[in-house]
Design a protein around this motif. Structure first.
Motif, PDB file in Angstrom:
ATOM      1  N   SER A 163     -11.896  -2.895   5.921  1.00  0.00           N
ATOM      2  CA  SER A 163     -12.510  -2.071   4.881  1.00  0.00           C
ATOM      3  C   SER A 163     -12.575  -0.610   5.308  1.00  0.00           C
ATOM      4  CB  SER A 163     -13.907  -2.600   4.570  1.00  0.00           C
ATOM      5  OG  SER A 163     -14.564  -1.754   3.662  1.00  0.00           O
ATOM      6  N   THR A 164     -12.934  -0.357   6.550  1.00  0.00           N
ATOM      7  CA  THR A 164     -13.018   1.008   7.055  1.00  0.00           C
ATOM      8  C   THR A 164     -11.652   1.671   7.066  1.00  0.00           C
ATOM      9  OG1 THR A 164     -14.913   0.427   8.411  1.00  0.00           O
ATOM     10  CG2 THR A 164     -13.717   2.429   9.019  1.00  0.00           C
ATOM     11  N   ARG A 165     -10.621   0.948   7.482  1.00  0.00           N
ATOM     12  CA  ARG A 165      -9.265   1.510   7.483  1.00  0.00           C
ATOM     13  C   ARG A 165      -8.826   1.872   6.076  1.00  0.00           C
ATOM     14  NH1 ARG A 165      -8.052  -2.902  10.963  1.00  0.00           N
ATOM     15  NH2 ARG A 165      -8.315  -2.230  13.103  1.00  0.00           N
ATOM     16  N   ARG A 166      -9.121   1.012   5.109  1.00  0.00           N
ATOM     17  CA  ARG A 166      -8.758   1.302   3.718  1.00  0.00           C
ATOM     18  C   ARG A 166      -9.502   2.527   3.199  1.00  0.00           C
ATOM     19  NH1 ARG A 166      -8.913  -4.863   1.564  1.00  0.00           N
ATOM     20  NH2 ARG A 166      -6.872  -5.465   2.366  1.00  0.00           N
ATOM     21  N   THR A 167     -10.782   2.620   3.514  1.00  0.00           N
ATOM     22  CA  THR A 167     -11.570   3.763   3.073  1.00  0.00           C
ATOM     23  C   THR A 167     -11.033   5.052   3.674  1.00  0.00           C
ATOM     24  OG1 THR A 167     -13.542   2.384   2.875  1.00  0.00           O
ATOM     25  CG2 THR A 167     -13.891   4.755   3.026  1.00  0.00           C
ATOM     26  N   LEU A 168     -10.713   5.031   4.959  1.00  0.00           N
ATOM     27  CA  LEU A 168     -10.169   6.221   5.607  1.00  0.00           C
ATOM     28  C   LEU A 168      -8.796   6.578   5.044  1.00  0.00           C
ATOM     29  CD1 LEU A 168     -11.194   5.595   9.306  1.00  0.00           C
ATOM     30  CD2 LEU A 168     -12.116   7.321   7.744  1.00  0.00           C
ATOM     31  N   ALA A 169      -7.976   5.591   4.767  1.00  0.00           N
ATOM     32  CA  ALA A 169      -6.656   5.858   4.199  1.00  0.00           C
ATOM     33  C   ALA A 169      -6.785   6.468   2.808  1.00  0.00           C
ATOM     34  CB  ALA A 169      -5.833   4.576   4.145  1.00  0.00           C
ATOM     35  N   ASP A 170      -7.752   6.015   2.020  1.00  0.00           N
ATOM     36  CA  ASP A 170      -7.972   6.580   0.694  1.00  0.00           C
ATOM     37  C   ASP A 170      -8.560   7.981   0.775  1.00  0.00           C
ATOM     38  OD1 ASP A 170      -7.011   4.287  -0.454  1.00  0.00           O
ATOM     39  OD2 ASP A 170      -8.994   3.425  -0.845  1.00  0.00           O
TER      40      ASP A 170
ATOM     41  N   HIS B 104      -7.954  10.172   3.086  1.00  0.00           N
ATOM     42  CA  HIS B 104      -6.977  11.099   3.638  1.00  0.00           C
ATOM     43  C   HIS B 104      -5.574  10.738   3.143  1.00  0.00           C
ATOM     44  CE1 HIS B 104      -9.973  12.777   6.278  1.00  0.00           C
ATOM     45  NE2 HIS B 104     -10.327  11.554   6.606  1.00  0.00           N
ATOM     46  N   PRO B 105      -5.300  10.995   1.868  1.00  0.00           N
ATOM     47  CA  PRO B 105      -3.987  10.607   1.330  1.00  0.00           C
ATOM     48  C   PRO B 105      -2.840  11.412   1.929  1.00  0.00           C
ATOM     49  CG  PRO B 105      -5.215  11.880  -0.284  1.00  0.00           C
ATOM     50  CD  PRO B 105      -6.139  11.626   0.875  1.00  0.00           C
TER      51      PRO B 105
ATOM     52  N   ALA C 263      -2.033  11.548   4.880  1.00  0.00           N
ATOM     53  CA  ALA C 263      -1.538  10.853   6.065  1.00  0.00           C
ATOM     54  C   ALA C 263      -0.908   9.522   5.663  1.00  0.00           C
ATOM     55  CB  ALA C 263      -2.674  10.622   7.056  1.00  0.00           C
ATOM     56  N   PRO C 264       0.295   9.571   5.073  1.00  0.00           N
ATOM     57  CA  PRO C 264       0.909   8.315   4.599  1.00  0.00           C
ATOM     58  C   PRO C 264       1.300   7.386   5.738  1.00  0.00           C
ATOM     59  CG  PRO C 264       2.463  10.122   4.423  1.00  0.00           C
ATOM     60  CD  PRO C 264       1.142  10.723   4.819  1.00  0.00           C
ATOM     61  N   GLY C 265       1.457   7.903   6.937  1.00  0.00           N
ATOM     62  CA  GLY C 265       1.818   7.058   8.069  1.00  0.00           C
ATOM     63  C   GLY C 265       0.769   5.995   8.355  1.00  0.00           C
ATOM     64  N   MET C 266      -0.484   6.304   8.036  1.00  0.00           N
ATOM     65  CA  MET C 266      -1.549   5.328   8.264  1.00  0.00           C
ATOM     66  C   MET C 266      -1.316   4.081   7.422  1.00  0.00           C
ATOM     67  SD  MET C 266      -4.921   7.760   8.464  1.00  0.00           S
ATOM     68  CE  MET C 266      -6.022   6.359   8.432  1.00  0.00           C
ATOM     69  N   ARG C 267      -0.917   4.287   6.193  1.00  0.00           N
ATOM     70  CA  ARG C 267      -0.678   3.134   5.317  1.00  0.00           C
ATOM     71  C   ARG C 267       0.529   2.336   5.773  1.00  0.00           C
ATOM     72  NH1 ARG C 267      -2.449   5.601  -0.151  1.00  0.00           N
ATOM     73  NH2 ARG C 267      -4.623   4.989  -0.100  1.00  0.00           N
ATOM     74  N   LEU C 268       1.583   3.035   6.203  1.00  0.00           N
ATOM     75  CA  LEU C 268       2.770   2.331   6.666  1.00  0.00           C
ATOM     76  C   LEU C 268       2.456   1.496   7.896  1.00  0.00           C
ATOM     77  CD1 LEU C 268       5.551   5.052   6.252  1.00  0.00           C
ATOM     78  CD2 LEU C 268       5.198   3.009   4.879  1.00  0.00           C
ATOM     79  N   GLN C 269       1.693   2.052   8.820  1.00  0.00           N
ATOM     80  CA  GLN C 269       1.337   1.300  10.025  1.00  0.00           C
ATOM     81  C   GLN C 269       0.470   0.106   9.663  1.00  0.00           C
ATOM     82  OE1 GLN C 269      -0.506   4.165  12.536  1.00  0.00           O
ATOM     83  NE2 GLN C 269       1.425   5.001  13.276  1.00  0.00           N
ATOM     84  N   GLU C 270      -0.429   0.264   8.703  1.00  0.00           N
ATOM     85  CA  GLU C 270      -1.293  -0.838   8.304  1.00  0.00           C
ATOM     86  C   GLU C 270      -0.475  -1.974   7.693  1.00  0.00           C
ATOM     87  OE1 GLU C 270      -4.134  -0.123   5.137  1.00  0.00           O
ATOM     88  OE2 GLU C 270      -5.635  -1.127   6.341  1.00  0.00           O
ATOM     89  N   GLN C 271       0.549  -1.617   6.902  1.00  0.00           N
ATOM     90  CA  GLN C 271       1.382  -2.645   6.279  1.00  0.00           C
ATOM     91  C   GLN C 271       2.208  -3.386   7.311  1.00  0.00           C
ATOM     92  OE1 GLN C 271       3.651  -0.475   3.404  1.00  0.00           O
ATOM     93  NE2 GLN C 271       1.958  -0.299   1.960  1.00  0.00           N
ATOM     94  N   ARG C 272       2.627  -2.691   8.358  1.00  0.00           N
ATOM     95  CA  ARG C 272       3.419  -3.341   9.412  1.00  0.00           C
ATOM     96  C   ARG C 272       2.562  -4.187  10.322  1.00  0.00           C
ATOM     97  NH1 ARG C 272       5.992   2.075  11.216  1.00  0.00           N
ATOM     98  NH2 ARG C 272       7.165   2.582   9.357  1.00  0.00           N
ATOM     99  N   GLY C 273       1.253  -3.963  10.281  1.00  0.00           N
ATOM    100  CA  GLY C 273       0.373  -4.723  11.141  1.00  0.00           C
ATOM    101  C   GLY C 273       0.174  -4.100  12.508  1.00  0.00           C
ATOM    102  N   THR C 274       0.546  -2.829  12.651  1.00  0.00           N
ATOM    103  CA  THR C 274       0.344  -2.131  13.909  1.00  0.00           C
ATOM    104  C   THR C 274      -0.643  -1.012  13.706  1.00  0.00           C
ATOM    105  OG1 THR C 274       2.163  -0.609  13.480  1.00  0.00           O
ATOM    106  CG2 THR C 274       2.682  -2.620  14.718  1.00  0.00           C
TER     107      THR C 274
END
Length: 56
Positions: A32-39, A41-42, A44-55
Motif C-alpha cells: 500500500s505504501t509503495r502504491r501511494t508513493l508511486a501515485d 510521484h508520477p 518517477a515511472p521507473g518505480m512502477r516498472l520495478q514494482e511490476q517486475r517484482g524487484t
C-alpha cells in the motif's frame, strides 16, 4: 507437562498465528505504501516498472 499441555500448546499456537498475521499485515502495508508513493510521484515511472517486475 504436568496436565498443562493444552494451555502450553494453545499458547504456542496463538503466538504462531499472531506472528503470521503480523507478517501479512506488514507485507500488505508495504504494498500500500509503495502504491501511494508511486501515485504521489508520477514523475518517477521507473518505480512502477520495478514494482511490476517484482524487484526493488
Amino acid at each position: 507437562m504436568g496436565g498443562q499441555g493444552a494451555f502450553v500448546w494453545g499458547a504456542y499456537g496463538v503466538t504462531a498465528l499472531l506472528f503470521a498475521v503480523e507478517v501479512l499485515l506488514v507485507l500488505r502495508c508495504g504494498v500500500s505504501t509503495r502504491r501511494t508513493l508511486a501515485d504521489a510521484h508520477p514523475a518517477a515511472p521507473g518505480m512502477r516498472l520495478q514494482e511490476q517486475r517484482g524487484t526493488q
